[in-house]
Design a protein around this motif. Structure first.
Motif, PDB file in Angstrom:
ATOM      1  N   TYR A   6      12.686  77.939 -33.881  1.00  0.00           N
ATOM      2  CA  TYR A   6      12.709  79.248 -33.217  1.00  0.00           C
ATOM      3  C   TYR A   6      13.324  80.319 -34.123  1.00  0.00           C
ATOM      4  O   TYR A   6      12.793  81.423 -34.234  1.00  0.00           O
ATOM      5  CB  TYR A   6      13.498  79.160 -31.899  1.00  0.00           C
ATOM      6  CG  TYR A   6      12.944  78.128 -30.934  1.00  0.00           C
ATOM      7  CD1 TYR A   6      11.619  78.188 -30.508  1.00  0.00           C
ATOM      8  CD2 TYR A   6      13.735  77.091 -30.461  1.00  0.00           C
ATOM      9  CE1 TYR A   6      11.101  77.242 -29.634  1.00  0.00           C
ATOM     10  CE2 TYR A   6      13.227  76.135 -29.588  1.00  0.00           C
ATOM     11  CZ  TYR A   6      11.904  76.214 -29.175  1.00  0.00           C
ATOM     12  OH  TYR A   6      11.389  75.287 -28.316  1.00  0.00           O
ATOM     13  N   THR A   7      14.435  79.966 -34.769  1.00  0.00           N
ATOM     14  CA  THR A   7      15.158  80.980 -35.559  1.00  0.00           C
ATOM     15  C   THR A   7      14.374  81.444 -36.786  1.00  0.00           C
ATOM     16  O   THR A   7      14.546  82.566 -37.237  1.00  0.00           O
ATOM     17  CB  THR A   7      16.546  80.459 -35.995  1.00  0.00           C
ATOM     18  OG1 THR A   7      16.379  79.206 -36.669  1.00  0.00           O
ATOM     19  CG2 THR A   7      17.475  80.254 -34.808  1.00  0.00           C
ATOM     20  N   LYS A   8      13.475  80.590 -37.322  1.00  0.00           N
ATOM     21  CA  LYS A   8      12.694  81.006 -38.499  1.00  0.00           C
ATOM     22  C   LYS A   8      11.691  82.115 -38.148  1.00  0.00           C
ATOM     23  O   LYS A   8      11.184  82.805 -39.036  1.00  0.00           O
ATOM     24  CB  LYS A   8      11.993  79.807 -39.147  1.00  0.00           C
ATOM     25  CG  LYS A   8      10.814  79.262 -38.356  1.00  0.00           C
ATOM     26  CD  LYS A   8      10.126  78.119 -39.095  1.00  0.00           C
ATOM     27  CE  LYS A   8       8.891  77.647 -38.326  1.00  0.00           C
ATOM     28  NZ  LYS A   8       8.253  76.495 -38.937  1.00  0.00           N
ATOM     29  N   GLU A   9      11.428  82.283 -36.839  1.00  0.00           N
ATOM     30  CA  GLU A   9      10.524  83.342 -36.380  1.00  0.00           C
ATOM     31  C   GLU A   9      11.245  84.691 -36.235  1.00  0.00           C
ATOM     32  O   GLU A   9      10.600  85.729 -36.069  1.00  0.00           O
ATOM     33  CB  GLU A   9       9.910  82.969 -35.009  1.00  0.00           C
ATOM     34  CG  GLU A   9       9.115  81.679 -34.991  1.00  0.00           C
ATOM     35  CD  GLU A   9       7.764  81.788 -35.670  1.00  0.00           C
ATOM     36  OE1 GLU A   9       7.278  82.918 -35.863  1.00  0.00           O
ATOM     37  OE2 GLU A   9       7.190  80.746 -36.026  1.00  0.00           O
ATOM     38  N   PHE A  10      12.589  84.661 -36.256  1.00  0.00           N
ATOM     39  CA  PHE A  10      13.381  85.862 -35.942  1.00  0.00           C
ATOM     40  C   PHE A  10      13.051  87.053 -36.843  1.00  0.00           C
ATOM     41  O   PHE A  10      12.916  88.179 -36.381  1.00  0.00           O
ATOM     42  CB  PHE A  10      14.883  85.567 -36.030  1.00  0.00           C
ATOM     43  CG  PHE A  10      15.440  84.852 -34.826  1.00  0.00           C
ATOM     44  CD1 PHE A  10      14.612  84.389 -33.813  1.00  0.00           C
ATOM     45  CD2 PHE A  10      16.817  84.644 -34.690  1.00  0.00           C
ATOM     46  CE1 PHE A  10      15.136  83.726 -32.700  1.00  0.00           C
ATOM     47  CE2 PHE A  10      17.347  83.988 -33.582  1.00  0.00           C
ATOM     48  CZ  PHE A  10      16.507  83.517 -32.589  1.00  0.00           C
ATOM     49  N   SER A  11      12.941  86.800 -38.166  1.00  0.00           N
ATOM     50  CA  SER A  11      12.766  87.932 -39.099  1.00  0.00           C
ATOM     51  C   SER A  11      11.455  88.670 -38.834  1.00  0.00           C
ATOM     52  O   SER A  11      11.420  89.909 -38.839  1.00  0.00           O
ATOM     53  CB  SER A  11      12.860  87.475 -40.551  1.00  0.00           C
ATOM     54  OG  SER A  11      11.817  86.547 -40.816  1.00  0.00           O
ATOM     55  N   VAL A 315       6.504  80.565 -30.591  1.00  0.00           N
ATOM     56  CA  VAL A 315       6.628  82.007 -30.861  1.00  0.00           C
ATOM     57  C   VAL A 315       7.284  82.713 -29.668  1.00  0.00           C
ATOM     58  O   VAL A 315       8.225  83.497 -29.834  1.00  0.00           O
ATOM     59  CB  VAL A 315       5.230  82.613 -31.163  1.00  0.00           C
ATOM     60  CG1 VAL A 315       5.249  84.128 -31.021  1.00  0.00           C
ATOM     61  CG2 VAL A 315       4.783  82.231 -32.565  1.00  0.00           C
ATOM     62  N   ALA A 316       6.797  82.429 -28.463  1.00  0.00           N
ATOM     63  CA  ALA A 316       7.330  83.088 -27.265  1.00  0.00           C
ATOM     64  C   ALA A 316       8.805  82.740 -27.055  1.00  0.00           C
ATOM     65  O   ALA A 316       9.632  83.626 -26.821  1.00  0.00           O
ATOM     66  CB  ALA A 316       6.515  82.684 -26.034  1.00  0.00           C
ATOM     67  N   ARG A 317       9.119  81.450 -27.181  1.00  0.00           N
ATOM     68  CA  ARG A 317      10.526  81.032 -26.963  1.00  0.00           C
ATOM     69  C   ARG A 317      11.456  81.625 -28.014  1.00  0.00           C
ATOM     70  O   ARG A 317      12.612  81.918 -27.730  1.00  0.00           O
ATOM     71  CB  ARG A 317      10.627  79.496 -26.969  1.00  0.00           C
ATOM     72  CG  ARG A 317      10.111  78.866 -25.672  1.00  0.00           C
ATOM     73  CD  ARG A 317      10.286  77.363 -25.733  1.00  0.00           C
ATOM     74  NE  ARG A 317       9.781  76.711 -24.542  1.00  0.00           N
ATOM     75  CZ  ARG A 317       9.586  75.395 -24.439  1.00  0.00           C
ATOM     76  NH1 ARG A 317       9.846  74.607 -25.478  1.00  0.00           N
ATOM     77  NH2 ARG A 317       9.130  74.870 -23.324  1.00  0.00           N
ATOM     78  N   SER A 318      10.941  81.807 -29.238  1.00  0.00           N
ATOM     79  CA  SER A 318      11.783  82.411 -30.286  1.00  0.00           C
ATOM     80  C   SER A 318      12.152  83.852 -29.903  1.00  0.00           C
ATOM     81  O   SER A 318      13.276  84.300 -30.154  1.00  0.00           O
ATOM     82  CB  SER A 318      11.058  82.386 -31.637  1.00  0.00           C
ATOM     83  OG  SER A 318      10.047  83.379 -31.703  1.00  0.00           O
ATOM     84  N   ILE A 319      11.202  84.558 -29.267  1.00  0.00           N
ATOM     85  CA  ILE A 319      11.473  85.944 -28.833  1.00  0.00           C
ATOM     86  C   ILE A 319      12.424  85.944 -27.641  1.00  0.00           C
ATOM     87  O   ILE A 319      13.332  86.777 -27.569  1.00  0.00           O
ATOM     88  CB  ILE A 319      10.149  86.684 -28.521  1.00  0.00           C
ATOM     89  CG1 ILE A 319       9.287  86.764 -29.791  1.00  0.00           C
ATOM     90  CG2 ILE A 319      10.423  88.105 -28.000  1.00  0.00           C
ATOM     91  CD1 ILE A 319       7.845  87.160 -29.560  1.00  0.00           C
ATOM     92  N   PHE A 320      12.242  84.995 -26.708  1.00  0.00           N
ATOM     93  CA  PHE A 320      13.153  84.896 -25.549  1.00  0.00           C
ATOM     94  C   PHE A 320      14.583  84.645 -26.045  1.00  0.00           C
ATOM     95  O   PHE A 320      15.539  85.267 -25.561  1.00  0.00           O
ATOM     96  CB  PHE A 320      12.748  83.751 -24.603  1.00  0.00           C
ATOM     97  CG  PHE A 320      11.345  83.832 -24.051  1.00  0.00           C
ATOM     98  CD1 PHE A 320      10.615  85.031 -24.088  1.00  0.00           C
ATOM     99  CD2 PHE A 320      10.746  82.720 -23.492  1.00  0.00           C
ATOM    100  CE1 PHE A 320       9.318  85.097 -23.586  1.00  0.00           C
ATOM    101  CE2 PHE A 320       9.443  82.782 -22.980  1.00  0.00           C
ATOM    102  CZ  PHE A 320       8.726  83.963 -23.033  1.00  0.00           C
ATOM    103  N   LEU A 321      14.705  83.715 -27.007  1.00  0.00           N
ATOM    104  CA  LEU A 321      16.032  83.360 -27.535  1.00  0.00           C
ATOM    105  C   LEU A 321      16.671  84.558 -28.242  1.00  0.00           C
ATOM    106  O   LEU A 321      17.865  84.847 -28.037  1.00  0.00           O
ATOM    107  CB  LEU A 321      15.892  82.178 -28.507  1.00  0.00           C
ATOM    108  CG  LEU A 321      17.189  81.666 -29.154  1.00  0.00           C
ATOM    109  CD1 LEU A 321      18.166  81.151 -28.101  1.00  0.00           C
ATOM    110  CD2 LEU A 321      16.884  80.561 -30.171  1.00  0.00           C
TER     111      LEU A 321
END
Length: 459
Positions: A6-11, A315-321
């Protein structure tokens, strides 16, 4: 699944979201500039602009909500690399936004008579009426602009709307200053000057957006050879079927907060002032969640277009997090500085206002503690809603938001605000209950829907 997925999607999420956040803050700045400049004219003028804008805000929420239908359709077509579908969606969406802008302008002008039925002070309503006429006209360009914006967002080009809003803000500040106070060759028009400044800046916002996009190679082909002969009823219906429920979702939330403002007003001016201060602070941090909501809509619809539903969930869960982390950070700021933040909005040197200011600070500091918690609920519900729009699932979420805000939230607000000693704090506890219910039920809807899609596509 480990956390790093999830965190690798943050940037990438932040890269897409920050121009949207800054653009939304630009929209907010237009209202702040109006309040600041009109506030110098007197309290009646400020009350008139505030009352007039409450009507405009409701109409604008319908227009913005409807236009969000364009983004997932364009993003999905972009993932499919279907240029014809992208172009068709853009042209049909822009046509519908233009028609909706004209309809909302007419309805807003006709609805201004409600001010007198709402028992607003006559001098305030009389002053607000011509202000509404002019600012209502600006709904036409601002909703056409939304058509451009949602199209660009669908292609993951989120910076253009940010540039257009910043340039529009420069135009707005210039014309507001000149027309409100009558500087140089301009007449002194008072609050009508503020209305005209808004109209001119919103027309220029569309002009800027059109010029920025038309002369960019990425968009060039979508601006050529528009013809009404290409308009198809089936495509109009598809956008309307997505747009109308999205408009209603936004309307349910906006009217809940508008009802909270009116409820606070019925408790007295200090409760209303405290409510306004807390709302300004909560709205500013909410813009971050709104930016992430648009990001969820773009990324989920794009991944849906590639039929990759397992990646879609990640992708969705990374944005929720990311939303939960950022809103928890804002919540901590509200808790730590709940006694200090209200001072920023009050004139603490005015001895005549000491008693009122003391009461406003006490009420606002309590509201900010409630707001700290509802930051998180509000952030979750809006990003999950963005993800559901990306999946083009809008009807069930429309019913969920109605139940959460008007069957759960508003009755609690009304009862605790009017019939208990909690007053303004009680109203905000109702808002918290509504937003938390929306967050929970919308997430359950998302989890069930994506589980079903994975089972269907990975048999």
């Amino acid at each position: 699944m480990n956390l790093s997925q999830y965190t690798k999607e943050f940037s990438y999420n932040i890269k897409l979201a920050y121009p949207v956040i800054l653009g939304m803050l630009g929209h907010t700045l237009i209202g702040i500039v109006d309040n600041f400049m009109v506030g110098k004219l007197g309290s009646t003028e400020l009350a008139a602009v505030s009352l007039g804008n409450s009507f405009i805000f409701i109409a604008l929420s319908l227009g913005i909500g409807f236009s969000t239908a364009i983004t997932p359709l364009v993003s999905e077509a972009n993932a499919e690399q279907n240029e014809k579908k992208i172009r068709t969606t853009f042209h049909h969406g822009l046509l519908l936004c233009t028609i909706l802008g004209i309809v909302l302008f007419i309805l807003t002008v006709l609805s201004k008579q409600l001010m007198y039925l709402m028992h607003q002070p006559k001098e305030v309503a009389d002053m607000a009426a011509p202000y509404i006429d002019w600012v209502a006209f600006s709904l036409i360009p601002v909703i056409i602009y939304q058509g451009y914006k949602q199209f660009a967002d669908g292609l993951a080009e989120t910076k253009y709307s940010m540039y257009a809003i910043f340039m529009a803000n420069v135009v707005h500040i210039f014309f507001n200053y000149m027309l409100i106070y009558g500087i140089w060759i301009f007449p002194k028009l008072g609050i009508l000057g503020a209305a005209l400044g808004t109209v001119i800046s919103r027309i220029m916002m569309v002009v800027f957006m059109d010029l920025l996009m038309r002369h960019n190679k990425a968009f060039e082909s979508y601006f050529k050879n528009f013809s009404f002969k290409e308009i198809r009823k089936s495509i109009l219906e598809k956008i309307i079927n997505l747009g109308l429920p999205s408009a209603m979702q936004m309307l349910f939330e906006v009217t809940l907060f508008t009802a909270a403002i009116w409820l606070s007003g019925s408790l007295g001016k200090n409760n209303q002032a405290a409510n306004q201060i807390a709302l300004i602070l909560a709205s500013s941090t909410f813009m971050v969640a709104m930016g992430l909501s648009v990001t969820a809509m773009i990324r989920v619809s794009h991944t849906k277009g590639m039929n990759d539903y397992k990646s879609l969930i990640v992708v969705a869960r990374s944005i929720f997090l990311l939303a939960i982390i950022l809103e928890t950070f804002f919540a901590a700021i509200f808790v730590l500085f709940h006694n200090f933040l209200p001072h920023l909005f009050l004139n603490m040197n005015d001895s005549a206002q000491i008693l009122d200011n003391t009461e406003i600070i006490i009420i606002t500091s309590k509201l900010l503690l409630v707001a700290a918690v509802f930051q998180i609920s509000d952030g979750i519900q809006v990003v999950v809603l963005g993800a559901l729009r990306g999946l083009q699932d809008v009807k069930i979420p429309m019913y969920i938001t109605f139940v959460a805000y008007w069957v759960i939230g508003f009755p609690i607000s009304y009862y605790l605000g009017k019939y208990t000693s909690l007053q303004a704090v009680g109203i905000w506890i109702g808002l918290l209950a509504g937003l938390s219910a929306a967050a929970l039920f919308l997430y359950i809807r998302f989890a069930r829907l994506t589980r079903k899609l994975v089972l269907e596509n990975y048999k």
